[in-house]
Design a protein around this motif. Structure first.
Motif, PDB file in Angstrom:
ATOM      1  N   ARG A  90      25.593  36.759  44.595  1.00  0.00           N
ATOM      2  CA  ARG A  90      26.383  37.701  45.067  1.00  0.00           C
ATOM      3  C   ARG A  90      27.442  36.604  45.361  1.00  0.00           C
ATOM      4  O   ARG A  90      28.791  36.934  45.210  1.00  0.00           O
ATOM      5  CB  ARG A  90      25.814  38.325  46.327  1.00  0.00           C
ATOM      6  CG  ARG A  90      24.785  39.317  45.948  1.00  0.00           C
ATOM      7  CD  ARG A  90      24.221  40.248  47.216  1.00  0.00           C
ATOM      8  NE  ARG A  90      23.349  40.795  46.564  1.00  0.00           N
ATOM      9  CZ  ARG A  90      23.148  42.224  47.130  1.00  0.00           C
ATOM     10  NH1 ARG A  90      24.107  42.866  48.083  1.00  0.00           N
ATOM     11  NH2 ARG A  90      21.923  42.987  46.952  1.00  0.00           N
ATOM     12  N   SER A  91      27.267  35.529  45.924  1.00  0.00           N
ATOM     13  CA  SER A  91      28.441  34.529  45.871  1.00  0.00           C
ATOM     14  C   SER A  91      29.169  34.263  44.676  1.00  0.00           C
ATOM     15  O   SER A  91      30.504  34.464  44.867  1.00  0.00           O
ATOM     16  CB  SER A  91      28.029  33.317  46.433  1.00  0.00           C
ATOM     17  OG  SER A  91      29.126  32.163  46.705  1.00  0.00           O
ATOM     18  N   LYS A  96      33.956  36.139  41.143  1.00  0.00           N
ATOM     19  CA  LYS A  96      34.247  36.618  39.938  1.00  0.00           C
ATOM     20  C   LYS A  96      35.453  37.904  40.221  1.00  0.00           C
ATOM     21  O   LYS A  96      36.548  37.995  39.719  1.00  0.00           O
ATOM     22  CB  LYS A  96      33.203  37.392  39.256  1.00  0.00           C
ATOM     23  CG  LYS A  96      33.810  38.318  38.126  1.00  0.00           C
ATOM     24  CD  LYS A  96      32.580  39.195  37.749  1.00  0.00           C
ATOM     25  CE  LYS A  96      32.674  40.200  36.673  1.00  0.00           C
ATOM     26  NZ  LYS A  96      33.918  41.122  36.902  1.00  0.00           N
ATOM     27  N   LEU A  97      35.262  38.303  41.585  1.00  0.00           N
ATOM     28  CA  LEU A  97      36.011  39.738  41.886  1.00  0.00           C
ATOM     29  C   LEU A  97      37.419  39.107  42.392  1.00  0.00           C
ATOM     30  O   LEU A  97      38.524  39.646  41.812  1.00  0.00           O
ATOM     31  CB  LEU A  97      35.392  40.427  43.053  1.00  0.00           C
ATOM     32  CG  LEU A  97      34.166  41.301  42.458  1.00  0.00           C
ATOM     33  CD1 LEU A  97      33.531  41.907  43.506  1.00  0.00           C
ATOM     34  CD2 LEU A  97      34.584  42.284  41.409  1.00  0.00           C
ATOM     35  N   ILE A  98      37.565  37.942  43.093  1.00  0.00           N
ATOM     36  CA  ILE A  98      38.806  37.243  43.226  1.00  0.00           C
ATOM     37  C   ILE A  98      39.312  37.016  42.205  1.00  0.00           C
ATOM     38  O   ILE A  98      40.566  37.101  42.106  1.00  0.00           O
ATOM     39  CB  ILE A  98      38.252  36.047  44.288  1.00  0.00           C
ATOM     40  CG1 ILE A  98      37.680  36.294  45.601  1.00  0.00           C
ATOM     41  CG2 ILE A  98      39.483  35.257  44.631  1.00  0.00           C
ATOM     42  CD1 ILE A  98      37.057  35.373  46.263  1.00  0.00           C
ATOM     43  N   LEU A  99      38.911  36.111  40.990  1.00  0.00           N
ATOM     44  CA  LEU A  99      39.522  35.863  39.909  1.00  0.00           C
ATOM     45  C   LEU A  99      40.062  36.917  39.130  1.00  0.00           C
ATOM     46  O   LEU A  99      41.095  37.101  38.673  1.00  0.00           O
ATOM     47  CB  LEU A  99      38.597  35.006  39.082  1.00  0.00           C
ATOM     48  CG  LEU A  99      38.209  33.461  39.771  1.00  0.00           C
ATOM     49  CD1 LEU A  99      37.035  32.726  38.962  1.00  0.00           C
ATOM     50  CD2 LEU A  99      39.438  32.611  39.796  1.00  0.00           C
ATOM     51  N   ASP A 100      39.146  37.941  38.827  1.00  0.00           N
ATOM     52  CA  ASP A 100      39.551  39.528  38.575  1.00  0.00           C
ATOM     53  C   ASP A 100      40.791  39.794  39.321  1.00  0.00           C
ATOM     54  O   ASP A 100      41.801  40.382  38.486  1.00  0.00           O
ATOM     55  CB  ASP A 100      38.404  40.354  38.430  1.00  0.00           C
ATOM     56  CG  ASP A 100      37.020  40.124  37.520  1.00  0.00           C
ATOM     57  OD1 ASP A 100      37.554  39.485  36.541  1.00  0.00           O
ATOM     58  OD2 ASP A 100      36.265  40.858  37.590  1.00  0.00           O
ATOM     59  N   GLU A 139      32.371  50.208  38.992  1.00  0.00           N
ATOM     60  CA  GLU A 139      31.011  49.754  38.625  1.00  0.00           C
ATOM     61  C   GLU A 139      30.213  48.610  39.306  1.00  0.00           C
ATOM     62  O   GLU A 139      29.080  48.788  39.375  1.00  0.00           O
ATOM     63  CB  GLU A 139      30.708  50.049  37.154  1.00  0.00           C
ATOM     64  CG  GLU A 139      31.421  51.376  36.387  1.00  0.00           C
ATOM     65  CD  GLU A 139      30.454  52.447  36.705  1.00  0.00           C
ATOM     66  OE1 GLU A 139      29.321  52.240  36.902  1.00  0.00           O
ATOM     67  OE2 GLU A 139      31.036  53.341  37.182  1.00  0.00           O
ATOM     68  N   THR A 140      31.125  47.615  39.288  1.00  0.00           N
ATOM     69  CA  THR A 140      30.438  46.593  40.221  1.00  0.00           C
ATOM     70  C   THR A 140      29.842  46.730  41.575  1.00  0.00           C
ATOM     71  O   THR A 140      28.748  46.538  41.966  1.00  0.00           O
ATOM     72  CB  THR A 140      31.426  45.423  40.367  1.00  0.00           C
ATOM     73  OG1 THR A 140      31.972  45.078  39.017  1.00  0.00           O
ATOM     74  CG2 THR A 140      30.709  43.928  41.306  1.00  0.00           C
ATOM     75  N   SER A 160      32.408  42.203  53.532  1.00  0.00           N
ATOM     76  CA  SER A 160      32.281  40.589  52.888  1.00  0.00           C
ATOM     77  C   SER A 160      33.810  40.435  52.379  1.00  0.00           C
ATOM     78  O   SER A 160      34.664  41.309  52.416  1.00  0.00           O
ATOM     79  CB  SER A 160      31.076  40.334  51.922  1.00  0.00           C
ATOM     80  OG  SER A 160      31.560  41.032  50.814  1.00  0.00           O
ATOM     81  N   THR A 161      33.937  39.223  51.962  1.00  0.00           N
ATOM     82  CA  THR A 161      35.274  38.792  51.076  1.00  0.00           C
ATOM     83  C   THR A 161      35.532  39.819  50.239  1.00  0.00           C
ATOM     84  O   THR A 161      36.739  40.294  50.125  1.00  0.00           O
ATOM     85  CB  THR A 161      35.108  37.419  50.657  1.00  0.00           C
ATOM     86  OG1 THR A 161      34.847  36.422  51.643  1.00  0.00           O
ATOM     87  CG2 THR A 161      36.479  37.060  49.927  1.00  0.00           C
TER      88      THR A 161
END
Length: 240
Positions: A90-91, A96-100, A139-140, A160-161
């Motif tokens: 999950r980390s 990944k979501l931050i980079l996305d 979807e994530t 969370s973040t």
């Protein structure tokens, strides 16, 4: 003060950092534009940590300096208890979501303003690329338990973040550019609901209210923002 943030007085990448600091009730100050320009134009060998462009963050208590929004977000998340460090997978998804998110910001500004938008290119972005980004984040969240009116991006139990960066990305985008709110709600209804819940957290609600009072619906600023708003105006006229 605990931190000093170097970023322009606009939401855009800055709010990814501000929202973590605000929600965690951290004391921080913001630099002047002149200080940012001074760091940007300083010879690389004289910079505390070599960097190209803001945001920059100075952790005043530990006297360390960081650049790049994703690295600053990860650093603060781990320090302030928002990061899912107990679960390596999950980390990694959170990163990944931050980079996305950084990719989405680059795309909506047409590669950070490399070119101003023309309407045909913008329409393709809005109807194809932006829609797909909404769906990717939606979807994530669903895969990790996000539901229409409950849950979080990567944990059903607590924020969370990942939740704060989704709000910084899409919550701020659609607040500052309200013509996109319908797109967001249509293509990512669970995410839309999540952003409403995050925006109701007391510290965030207070901060956004004050930021809006000072700067209105300012988003990314300058010629780039004017180009985006021109495209939205053309969308509205063509739709009508």
């Amino acid at each position: 003060m605990d931190y000093k943030l170097y970023y322009w007085r606009i939401p855009f990448r800055g709010n990814f950092i501000r929202l973590i600091l605000e929600d965690a009730n951290q004391k921080y100050i913001e630099s002047s534009p002149e200080e940012i320009i001074n760091i940007k134009t300083m010879p690389v060998g004289k910079q505390v940590l070599p960097a190209m462009a803001p945001p920059f963050l100075h952790d005043l208590r530990n006297d360390v300096f960081l650049s790049q929004m994703p690295s600053i977000v990860m650093y603060l998340s781990q320090k302030l208890g928002y990061h899912l460090v107990e679960d390596p997978y999950r980390s990694a998804v959170c990163l990944k979501l931050i980079l996305d998110s950084n990719d989405v910001l680059a795309e909506i500004t047409n590669l950070n303003g490399t070119m101003m938008w023309d309407h045909e290119t913008w329409k393709l972005f809005r109807t194809k690329r932006l829609r797909k980004w909404f769906e990717i984040f939606e979807e994530t969240g669903k895969k990790f338990g996000l539901r229409e009116n409950k849950g979080y991006m990567l944990s059903s139990m607590d924020i969370s973040t990942a939740d704060l960066i989704v709000y910084a990305l899409f919550g701020m985008m659609t607040q500052c550019l309200p013509d996109l709110k319908g797109d967001f709600e249509q293509h990512a209804p669970y995410l839309f609901s999540l952003c409403k819940r995050v925006g109701e957290r007391p510290n965030i609600q207070k901060f956004i209210k004050e930021q809006t009072r000072k700067y209105g619906q300012l988003y990314c600023g300058g010629q780039i923002e004017r180009s985006i708003r021109k495209m939205l105006d053309l969308d509205s006229k063509s739709f009508n």
